[in-house]
Design a protein around this motif. Structure first.
Motif, mmCIF file in Angstrom:
data_model
loop_
_atom_site.group_PDB
_atom_site.id
_atom_site.type_symbol
_atom_site.label_atom_id
_atom_site.label_comp_id
_atom_site.label_asym_id
_atom_site.label_seq_id
_atom_site.Cartn_x
_atom_site.Cartn_y
_atom_site.Cartn_z
ATOM 1 N N UNK A 100 0.822 -1.229 0.000
ATOM 2 C CA UNK A 100 0.000 0.000 0.000
ATOM 3 C C UNK A 100 0.848 1.267 0.000
ATOM 4 N N UNK A 101 2.054 1.183 0.567
ATOM 5 C CA UNK A 101 2.877 2.384 0.726
ATOM 6 C C UNK A 101 3.890 2.575 -0.402
ATOM 7 N N UNK A 161 10.289 5.096 -7.918
ATOM 8 C CA UNK A 161 9.547 4.301 -6.939
ATOM 9 C C UNK A 161 9.197 5.277 -5.813
ATOM 10 N N UNK A 162 7.919 5.380 -5.498
ATOM 11 C CA UNK A 162 7.465 6.332 -4.472
ATOM 12 C C UNK A 162 7.145 5.557 -3.205
ATOM 13 N N UNK A 163 7.731 5.961 -2.111
ATOM 14 C CA UNK A 163 7.521 5.287 -0.829
ATOM 15 C C UNK A 163 6.869 6.270 0.140
ATOM 16 N N UNK A 164 5.688 5.872 0.609
ATOM 17 C CA UNK A 164 4.974 6.710 1.571
ATOM 18 C C UNK A 164 5.438 6.325 2.974
ATOM 19 N N UNK A 165 6.263 7.173 3.559
ATOM 20 C CA UNK A 165 6.829 6.890 4.880
ATOM 21 C C UNK A 165 5.978 7.639 5.911
ATOM 22 N N UNK A 168 5.930 11.567 4.886
ATOM 23 C CA UNK A 168 6.604 12.114 3.708
ATOM 24 C C UNK A 168 6.619 11.054 2.612
ATOM 25 N N UNK A 169 6.777 11.508 1.385
ATOM 26 C CA UNK A 169 6.898 10.579 0.253
ATOM 27 C C UNK A 169 8.342 10.649 -0.222
ATOM 28 N N UNK A 177 -3.132 8.548 -0.269
ATOM 29 C CA UNK A 177 -3.076 7.806 -1.539
ATOM 30 C C UNK A 177 -2.340 8.682 -2.547
ATOM 31 N N UNK A 178 -1.662 8.031 -3.505
ATOM 32 C CA UNK A 178 -0.825 8.777 -4.461
ATOM 33 C C UNK A 178 -1.311 8.605 -5.894
ATOM 34 N N UNK A 179 -1.249 9.706 -6.649
ATOM 35 C CA UNK A 179 -1.449 9.659 -8.103
ATOM 36 C C UNK A 179 -0.350 10.484 -8.757
#
Length: 657
Positions: free
Chosen positions: A211-212, A224-228, A240-241, A267-269
């Motif tokens: 999910x992250x 690659x985007x990581x939602x921390x 932070x992303x 959520x990311x777009x």
């Protein structure tokens, strides 16, 4: 909040599909961007809809158990369905081929298939908990051929169809990611990399959730985007992303950190190269642009949201049904609903409502939300559909109410001309390469794309500057200063200034009687020499007598032939200026009377015609002792016209001495 305040919106024409319910299962295929609605395992119908195709694909399949995953190959030629953890079933969808299923079991013993991805119209990848298997599908033979496989423990996987990269989560914690790249029958293993977790995990259980993580192409590069959810540094609060750049060659590198300054569900777009972060608790979204200048700490660049957080623009769900029924008002859509599922790059799906939307950015509202014009231009020029908004910003900063300072105007012009010059240089290199001829080994030549960020001189002249010079309320010095600032910027980028911009400057100076300034601009070559400019100066002689000499000097510098100058002036209906010019160089005894009388008649100015006619009568008298025209001059129709308008008595009588 007014409509002008929302900078994100859902597309007008969503894909509508049957809502998810106990009988109907909904699947999404991120490669083809298709939604599958599977009723009763396919026995009572499967409906496939994509954003571009308005004609859905419908078919039935035998119910052989619960469908775990269903996807078409690229071009919709072959359907693949996973019903068990060991096998995937295939059926050909080409015309004339029987709908016979064929099955492929995963090769690795005791492995469970987590899912599969089509990488072309006949190539497919199985991802199992023990590795990755790359197959070629042979539809005519109705079987599969293993091309390559790799053993590796897998927790979960992610696929980015735009770049054909599959990312596998490996190790106990799940934070070591192994990418694979697929192209034309080959599978390449890229260097693996580790995602830094917020803090040292206490247990040895999976710590990095699917999910992250997101994968997306931003400005042509794969990230690659990581939602921390918690920052690694204790002094900073909020999530932070983290953006890791994943190149085709070389190691993956942490490049950017997007500071969200809040916690909760996100959520990311990615839309138009902007990272959009949705926050469910506040029902708002923010956007980040990694091309804008951020704070560089020596290793990564920190970015803050470009704009204040705003909700997506409220959306009305149209009521379907026959026309009389649809008169009832549309239903407001619940935004940021917990049933929303977000897919890359710009897709939002509400399975409970049965809609698939593309998320869009609205540029016009951003103009008023970003007061720094330089930063606003940097932002707008990177957007796909920016030209009309960019031109409107230029017009707006030249209005009385929103007037910007000259340094700000100069900054905006420089940013526009930087993009313009980049395009001109690319176009020139392309033309040069074509002329020289491509070397056989060289890459295929592509004409540079003219994006909407290219705002050329004609755009500025037509949409901004000509209207601006006509504004009566503007101080004349400011008007001239703005025009000269634009010309200065073009010169700075070594872009040839078009003559119509110089003409606009001259007309503006004449309009405001700034003849001294005009004289200086010409004397010091601030305005470049050109034939149209010289003709314009000749026409100004009646307002400003020195313009005649300035014009002739310019034409001489351009080493223009005298008869060419006359032709240019006549074509501009500057008949008297042409005659004065010819007299100035002493050629008036040899010119064609008919040519000048034709031009004078075309102006429909009777007094001008009278003056020109009288001039040639006097020339005839001086040269031949008779004012009449000879038959060889072919001026009969002009003599008749003169008599008709002014009468016979107006004709000049021969003078005898």
């Amino acid at each position: 909040m007014g409509e002008e305040d929302y900078y994100l919106e859902l597309c007008e024409r969503p894909v509508h599909f049957e809502k998810a319910n106990p009988v109907n299962c909904v699947f999404f295929d991120e490669a083809n961007k298709q939604v599958f609605a599977v009723r009763s395992g396919g026995a009572t119908g499967v409906v496939v809809k994509g954003p571009d195709d308005r004609n859905p694909i419908s078919f039935r399949m035998e119910d052989k158990g619960e469908v775990k995953c269903i996807k078409f190959s690229l071009e919709n030629k072959i359907l693949a369905v996973q019903r068990t953890s060991k096998t995937v079933d295939f059926s050909n969808f080409t015309p004339d081929s029987p709908q016979l299923e064929y099955t492929q079991e995963c090769k690795t013993k005791n492995a469970n298939i987590l899912g599969f991805c089509w990488t072309s119209s006949t190539e497919i990848v199985f991802i199992t908990d023990q590795g990755i298997e790359f197959y070629q599908v042979l539809p005519e033979k109705r079987n599969l051929k293993l091309l390559k496989s790799q053993n590796i423990n897998v927790n979960w996987y992610m696929y980015c169809p735009e770049s054909a990269v599959i990312l596998l989560s490996t190790t106990v914690l799940g934070n070591v990611l192994q990418p694979f790249y697929f192209r034309a029958g080959t599978m390449s293993k890229l260097p693996k990399f580790e995602i830094e977790l917020p803090a040292a995990p206490k247990s040895t259980k999976l710590s990095l959730s699917e999910r992250d993580i997101a994968m997306a192409t931003i400005y042509g590069q794969l990230y690659v985007l990581f939602l921390r959810h918690h920052s690694r540094t204790s002094n900073s609060t909020g999530a932070e992303v983290v953006l890791y750049h994943l190149p085709r060659e070389g190691a993956c590198k942490k490049m950017h950190i997007l500071k969200l300054n809040r916690t909760g569900k996100f959520a990311l777009n990615v839309v138009d190269n902007l990272v959009v972060v949705h926050h469910q608790d506040t029902e708002t979204s923010v956007i980040f642009d990694i091309k804008l200048r951020g704070e560089f700490d020596g290793t990564v660049t920190l970015h803050h949201p470009v704009l204040p957080a705003r909700s997506i623009q409220p959306y009305q769900i149209p009521v379907a049904g026959p026309a009389p029924v649809t008169s009832q008002s549309p239903i407001p859509c619940k935004l940021y609903s917990s049933s929303w599922i977000v897919f890359q790059p710009d897709i939002i799906i509400s399975a409970s409502q049965g809609y698939l939307w593309n998320l869009q950015v609205k540029l016009q509202p951003i103009v008023n939300l970003l007061p720094d014009k330089g930063r606003l231009m940097d932002f707008l020029l990177q957007r796909r559909e920016c030209k009309t908004v960019v031109l409107s910003v230029c017009s707006q900063m030249l209005t009385e109410s929103d007037r910007a300072t000259l340094p700000v105007i100069a900054t905006v012009f420089d940013k526009l001309n930087q993009e313009y010059k980049k395009y001109l240089d690319a176009e020139q290199s392309y033309t040069l390469a074509l002329e020289v001829g491509q070397s056989r080994s060289g890459p295929l030549l592509r004409r540079p794309a003219r994006t909407q960020a290219v705002v050329d001189q004609s755009d500025m002249y037509t949409h901004v500057l000509s209207a601006f010079t006509e504004k009566k309320e503007m101080p004349q010095k400011f008007v001239v200063a703005v025009l000269m600032e634009y010309i200065r910027s073009l010169n700075q980028f070594q872009i040839t200034v078009q003559h119509y911009l110089h003409e606009l400057v001259i007309k503006t100076l004449v309009q405001h009687n700034l003849f001294y300034t005009l004289h200086q601009f010409l004397q010091y070559h601030v305005l470049s020499d050109s034939k149209p400019l010289a003709c314009l100066l000749l026409s100004l002689e009646s307002f400003y007598p020195p313009a005649h000499q300035l014009s002739l000097d310019m034409l001489k510098r351009l080493s223009t032939a005298n008869d060419e100058i006359v032709e240019v002036l006549l074509s501009k209906h500057q008949v008297l200026a042409a005659l004065r010019f010819i007299r100035g160089i002493g050629g008036h005894d040899n010119i064609s009377a008919r040519k000048f009388l034709d031009a004078a008649k075309q102006t429909e100015d009777r007094m001008l015609f009278y003056t020109i006619f009288r001039f040639f009568e006097q020339r005839n008298q001086r040269l031949r002792g008779n004012p009449s025209f000879t038959p060889g001059e072919h001026c009969e129709e002009h003599v008749a016209f003169f008599k008709q308008v002014f009468g016979d008595q107006a004709l000049m009588r021969p003078t005898t001495f």
